[in-house]
Design a protein around this motif. Structure first.
Motif, PDB file in Angstrom:
ATOM      1  N   LEU A   1     -24.055  11.997  18.801  1.00  0.00           N
ATOM      2  CA  LEU A   1     -22.907  11.869  19.685  1.00  0.00           C
ATOM      3  C   LEU A   1     -23.117  12.733  20.928  1.00  0.00           C
ATOM      4  CD1 LEU A   1     -19.975  12.170  17.103  1.00  0.00           C
ATOM      5  CD2 LEU A   1     -21.026  10.092  17.993  1.00  0.00           C
ATOM      6  N   ARG A   2     -22.564  12.288  22.041  1.00  0.00           N
ATOM      7  CA  ARG A   2     -22.574  13.070  23.277  1.00  0.00           C
ATOM      8  C   ARG A   2     -21.128  13.390  23.643  1.00  0.00           C
ATOM      9  NH1 ARG A   2     -26.513  10.170  27.543  1.00  0.00           N
ATOM     10  NH2 ARG A   2     -24.633   8.930  27.883  1.00  0.00           N
ATOM     11  N   LEU A   3     -20.918  14.581  24.200  1.00  0.00           N
ATOM     12  CA  LEU A   3     -19.590  15.021  24.602  1.00  0.00           C
ATOM     13  C   LEU A   3     -19.396  14.761  26.087  1.00  0.00           C
ATOM     14  CD1 LEU A   3     -16.909  16.560  24.108  1.00  0.00           C
ATOM     15  CD2 LEU A   3     -18.181  18.681  24.611  1.00  0.00           C
ATOM     16  N   LEU A   4     -18.291  14.110  26.434  1.00  0.00           N
ATOM     17  CA  LEU A   4     -17.957  13.830  27.819  1.00  0.00           C
ATOM     18  C   LEU A   4     -16.583  14.412  28.132  1.00  0.00           C
ATOM     19  CD1 LEU A   4     -18.917  10.029  27.918  1.00  0.00           C
ATOM     20  CD2 LEU A   4     -20.379  11.986  28.514  1.00  0.00           C
ATOM     21  N   ALA A   5     -16.397  14.837  29.380  1.00  0.00           N
ATOM     22  CA  ALA A   5     -15.095  15.387  29.782  1.00  0.00           C
ATOM     23  C   ALA A   5     -14.821  15.080  31.241  1.00  0.00           C
ATOM     24  CB  ALA A   5     -15.055  16.896  29.543  1.00  0.00           C
TER      25      ALA A   5
ATOM     26  N   GLY B   1     -13.175  21.011  17.485  1.00  0.00           N
ATOM     27  CA  GLY B   1     -12.643  21.386  16.182  1.00  0.00           C
ATOM     28  C   GLY B   1     -11.743  20.306  15.609  1.00  0.00           C
ATOM     29  N   ARG B   2     -10.899  19.727  16.457  1.00  0.00           N
ATOM     30  CA  ARG B   2     -10.031  18.653  15.981  1.00  0.00           C
ATOM     31  C   ARG B   2     -10.846  17.399  15.643  1.00  0.00           C
ATOM     32  NH1 ARG B   2      -5.844  21.045  19.248  1.00  0.00           N
ATOM     33  NH2 ARG B   2      -6.399  19.973  21.174  1.00  0.00           N
ATOM     34  N   ALA B   3     -11.877  17.130  16.459  1.00  0.00           N
ATOM     35  CA  ALA B   3     -12.736  15.982  16.171  1.00  0.00           C
ATOM     36  C   ALA B   3     -13.444  16.158  14.823  1.00  0.00           C
ATOM     37  CB  ALA B   3     -13.752  15.791  17.290  1.00  0.00           C
ATOM     38  N   ALA B   4     -13.887  17.385  14.546  1.00  0.00           N
ATOM     39  CA  ALA B   4     -14.524  17.656  13.248  1.00  0.00           C
ATOM     40  C   ALA B   4     -13.532  17.419  12.113  1.00  0.00           C
ATOM     41  CB  ALA B   4     -15.045  19.086  13.214  1.00  0.00           C
ATOM     42  N   GLY B   5     -12.270  17.792  12.337  1.00  0.00           N
ATOM     43  CA  GLY B   5     -11.239  17.553  11.341  1.00  0.00           C
ATOM     44  C   GLY B   5     -10.978  16.082  11.098  1.00  0.00           C
TER      45      GLY B   5
ATOM     46  N   ILE C   1     -23.710  17.785  15.576  1.00  0.00           N
ATOM     47  CA  ILE C   1     -24.997  17.320  16.092  1.00  0.00           C
ATOM     48  C   ILE C   1     -24.920  16.951  17.574  1.00  0.00           C
ATOM     49  CG2 ILE C   1     -25.793  16.512  13.851  1.00  0.00           C
ATOM     50  CD1 ILE C   1     -25.076  13.665  14.724  1.00  0.00           C
ATOM     51  N   VAL C   2     -23.828  17.346  18.257  1.00  0.00           N
ATOM     52  CA  VAL C   2     -23.733  17.118  19.704  1.00  0.00           C
ATOM     53  C   VAL C   2     -24.719  18.043  20.410  1.00  0.00           C
ATOM     54  CG1 VAL C   2     -22.260  17.345  21.732  1.00  0.00           C
ATOM     55  CG2 VAL C   2     -21.341  16.329  19.642  1.00  0.00           C
ATOM     56  N   ARG C   3     -25.671  17.461  21.139  1.00  0.00           N
ATOM     57  CA  ARG C   3     -26.678  18.247  21.848  1.00  0.00           C
ATOM     58  C   ARG C   3     -26.573  18.108  23.363  1.00  0.00           C
ATOM     59  NH1 ARG C   3     -31.263  16.021  21.397  1.00  0.00           N
ATOM     60  NH2 ARG C   3     -32.483  17.881  21.919  1.00  0.00           N
ATOM     61  N   HIS C   4     -25.975  17.017  23.820  1.00  0.00           N
ATOM     62  CA  HIS C   4     -25.892  16.758  25.257  1.00  0.00           C
ATOM     63  C   HIS C   4     -24.431  16.536  25.650  1.00  0.00           C
ATOM     64  CE1 HIS C   4     -30.219  16.293  25.167  1.00  0.00           C
ATOM     65  NE2 HIS C   4     -30.107  15.337  24.254  1.00  0.00           N
ATOM     66  N   ALA C   5     -24.037  17.126  26.781  1.00  0.00           N
ATOM     67  CA  ALA C   5     -22.659  17.011  27.245  1.00  0.00           C
ATOM     68  C   ALA C   5     -22.643  16.917  28.760  1.00  0.00           C
ATOM     69  CB  ALA C   5     -21.832  18.214  26.780  1.00  0.00           C
ATOM     70  N   ALA C   6     -21.584  16.290  29.270  1.00  0.00           N
ATOM     71  CA  ALA C   6     -21.418  16.163  30.720  1.00  0.00           C
ATOM     72  C   ALA C   6     -19.943  16.310  31.061  1.00  0.00           C
ATOM     73  CB  ALA C   6     -21.950  14.830  31.228  1.00  0.00           C
ATOM     74  N   ILE C   7     -19.688  17.018  32.148  1.00  0.00           N
ATOM     75  CA  ILE C   7     -18.317  17.294  32.582  1.00  0.00           C
ATOM     76  C   ILE C   7     -18.158  16.869  34.036  1.00  0.00           C
ATOM     77  CG2 ILE C   7     -16.641  19.123  33.091  1.00  0.00           C
ATOM     78  CD1 ILE C   7     -17.921  20.723  30.782  1.00  0.00           C
TER      79      ILE C   7
ATOM     80  N   GLN D   1     -23.004  29.041  25.199  1.00  0.00           N
ATOM     81  CA  GLN D   1     -21.865  29.276  24.317  1.00  0.00           C
ATOM     82  C   GLN D   1     -21.594  28.077  23.414  1.00  0.00           C
ATOM     83  OE1 GLN D   1     -18.918  30.086  27.280  1.00  0.00           O
ATOM     84  NE2 GLN D   1     -19.390  32.263  27.452  1.00  0.00           N
ATOM     85  N   GLN D   2     -21.817  26.885  23.947  1.00  0.00           N
ATOM     86  CA  GLN D   2     -21.554  25.669  23.188  1.00  0.00           C
ATOM     87  C   GLN D   2     -22.759  25.211  22.364  1.00  0.00           C
ATOM     88  OE1 GLN D   2     -18.724  23.717  22.944  1.00  0.00           O
ATOM     89  NE2 GLN D   2     -17.569  25.293  24.027  1.00  0.00           N
ATOM     90  N   GLY D   3     -23.903  25.889  22.519  1.00  0.00           N
ATOM     91  CA  GLY D   3     -25.094  25.522  21.765  1.00  0.00           C
ATOM     92  C   GLY D   3     -25.653  24.169  22.129  1.00  0.00           C
ATOM     93  N   LEU D   4     -25.620  23.836  23.422  1.00  0.00           N
ATOM     94  CA  LEU D   4     -26.053  22.527  23.891  1.00  0.00           C
ATOM     95  C   LEU D   4     -27.467  22.573  24.454  1.00  0.00           C
ATOM     96  CD1 LEU D   4     -22.761  21.612  25.788  1.00  0.00           C
ATOM     97  CD2 LEU D   4     -23.575  20.548  23.660  1.00  0.00           C
ATOM     98  N   ALA D   5     -28.193  21.481  24.311  1.00  0.00           N
ATOM     99  CA  ALA D   5     -29.492  21.356  24.964  1.00  0.00           C
ATOM    100  C   ALA D   5     -29.318  21.006  26.441  1.00  0.00           C
ATOM    101  CB  ALA D   5     -30.331  20.279  24.266  1.00  0.00           C
ATOM    102  N   THR D   6     -28.279  20.208  26.750  1.00  0.00           N
ATOM    103  CA  THR D   6     -28.009  19.775  28.125  1.00  0.00           C
ATOM    104  C   THR D   6     -26.524  19.889  28.401  1.00  0.00           C
ATOM    105  OG1 THR D   6     -29.773  18.126  27.957  1.00  0.00           O
ATOM    106  CG2 THR D   6     -28.229  17.889  29.794  1.00  0.00           C
ATOM    107  N   LEU D   7     -26.168  20.502  29.532  1.00  0.00           N
ATOM    108  CA  LEU D   7     -24.791  20.490  30.020  1.00  0.00           C
ATOM    109  C   LEU D   7     -24.841  20.153  31.503  1.00  0.00           C
ATOM    110  CD1 LEU D   7     -21.768  20.832  29.777  1.00  0.00           C
ATOM    111  CD2 LEU D   7     -22.069  23.291  30.187  1.00  0.00           C
ATOM    112  N   LEU D   8     -24.368  18.964  31.844  1.00  0.00           N
ATOM    113  CA  LEU D   8     -24.315  18.506  33.221  1.00  0.00           C
ATOM    114  C   LEU D   8     -22.881  18.656  33.725  1.00  0.00           C
ATOM    115  CD1 LEU D   8     -25.646  16.966  35.646  1.00  0.00           C
ATOM    116  CD2 LEU D   8     -24.889  14.848  34.511  1.00  0.00           C
TER     117      LEU D   8
END
Length: 322
Positions: free
Chosen positions: A5-9, A50-54, A61-67, A95-102
């Motif tokens: 999964l990838r995190l987007l914001a 945290g809520r998503a984990a719940g 396993i989120v390694r890549h994120a973009a904001i 802090q988020q333990g990410l490989a990529t933060l854009l």
């Protein structure tokens, strides 16, 4: 949602919109958090994950994120101008333990969404036929006025343009708009397009036309329910000016791939916008009228288009990793 999964914001001054994206571009678990409820962006991200984990999503396993964020992004340090959050991109990544933060400007992300919008994510205003692999323009009145676009870069790649086109000088197209400009000169000196094409702009147009002070929600509400001819006149003037400025952007970019309207104001106006003089003023460029008449204009109706755009930008970044 299986697999990585990838995190987007999409972060604004009031709300932070989060989503998880699975391989193939499927969005899930979209959640909107109030920025004021969290001391830092890191706190907001942790709360969402945290809520998503719940909800049994594999956020570990989120390694890549973009904001996408409503702020200029020029170096590692980002300090929001419309909220108190301030952060280092690299520190937040760690802090988020990410490989990529854009982290990118939100309007650049919105522009990057345009080639990827589905047919039901936009509403055509007027005629014209878009040309493939040509520049696409974007204008968006909201709290301010965003201006951007994307240009083709070969294959399926696009490059978003970042700039401050909302601050170009306002140019009136008739005597009434000249009177508005003259009234605002006395108040502000330089009068930008943003001064008129924004929430505050609705209020200033109304004041210049009527001498009365009303807030933007009251103006649009009275125009929509038909209870005030003055408010309807204000909205009509706003839509006409937006058409002229959108035409200027289309000419500047050579946006024969289409011209899009985003932001928070136009979608709320409904038929007051779609049936306004926006399109006529868009085309009203003298000898260049036939050129503008061939360019289609679209109102963005997709609920979270910036997430779509920042996803495309993250894909480009990850693909370039060694």
């Amino acid at each position: 949602m299986n697999g990585e999964l990838r995190l987007l914001a999409d972060i604004g001054g009031t709300n932070a919109r989060f989503a998880l994206e699975a391989r193939g571009g499927q969005f899930a678990d979209v959640e909107v958090l109030a920025c004021a409820d969290y001391a830092t962006l890191d706190d907001a991200m942790r709360a969402y994950l945290g809520r998503a984990a719940g909800r049994a999503l594999a956020v570990d396993i989120v390694r890549h994120a973009a904001i996408a964020i409503a702020n200029p992004v020029e170096d590692d340090q980002v300090s929001m101008t419309n909220h108190h959050w301030s952060f280092s991109i690299e520190a937040l990544r760690l802090q988020q333990g990410l490989a990529t933060l854009l982290v990118v400007n939100d309007f650049a992300a919105l522009a990057m969404s345009l080639p990827h919008l589905a047919a039901d994510g936009r509403e055509r205003i007027g005629g014209g036929i878009e040309l493939a692999n040509r520049p696409i323009g974007l204008i968006g009145p909201g709290t301010g006025l965003g201006v951007s676009g994307v240009i083709p870069a070969g294959g399926n790649r696009w490059i978003a343009l970042a700039g401050e086109g909302g601050h170009v000088s306002f140019a009136p197209a008739n005597k009434e708009e000249a009177a508005i400009l003259e009234a605002l000169w006395g108040e502000y000196g330089h009068v930008s397009a943003e001064r008129l094409l924004s929430g505050m702009g609705l209020e200033l147009i109304h004041w210049a036309l009527t001498g009365k002070r009303l807030d933007a929600p009251a103006i649009t509400g009275a125009a929509l329910d038909g209870s005030s001819s003055d408010c309807r006149r204000t909205v009509d003037t706003f839509c006409a000016i937006l058409g002229s400025v959108a035409g200027n952007v289309a000419l500047t970019l050579g946006a024969t791939g289409g011209m899009y309207i985003g932001g928070g104001i136009a979608p709320r106006l409904g038929k007051l916008f779609t049936e306004s003089s926006f399109r006529a003023r868009f085309e009203d460029k003298g000898r260049l009228r036939p050129y503008l008449a061939r360019i289609p204009t679209y109102l963005i109706t997709e609920q979270y288009p910036a997430l779509r755009g920042v996803s495309a930008m993250l894909s480009d970044r990850v693909a370039a990793l060694p």
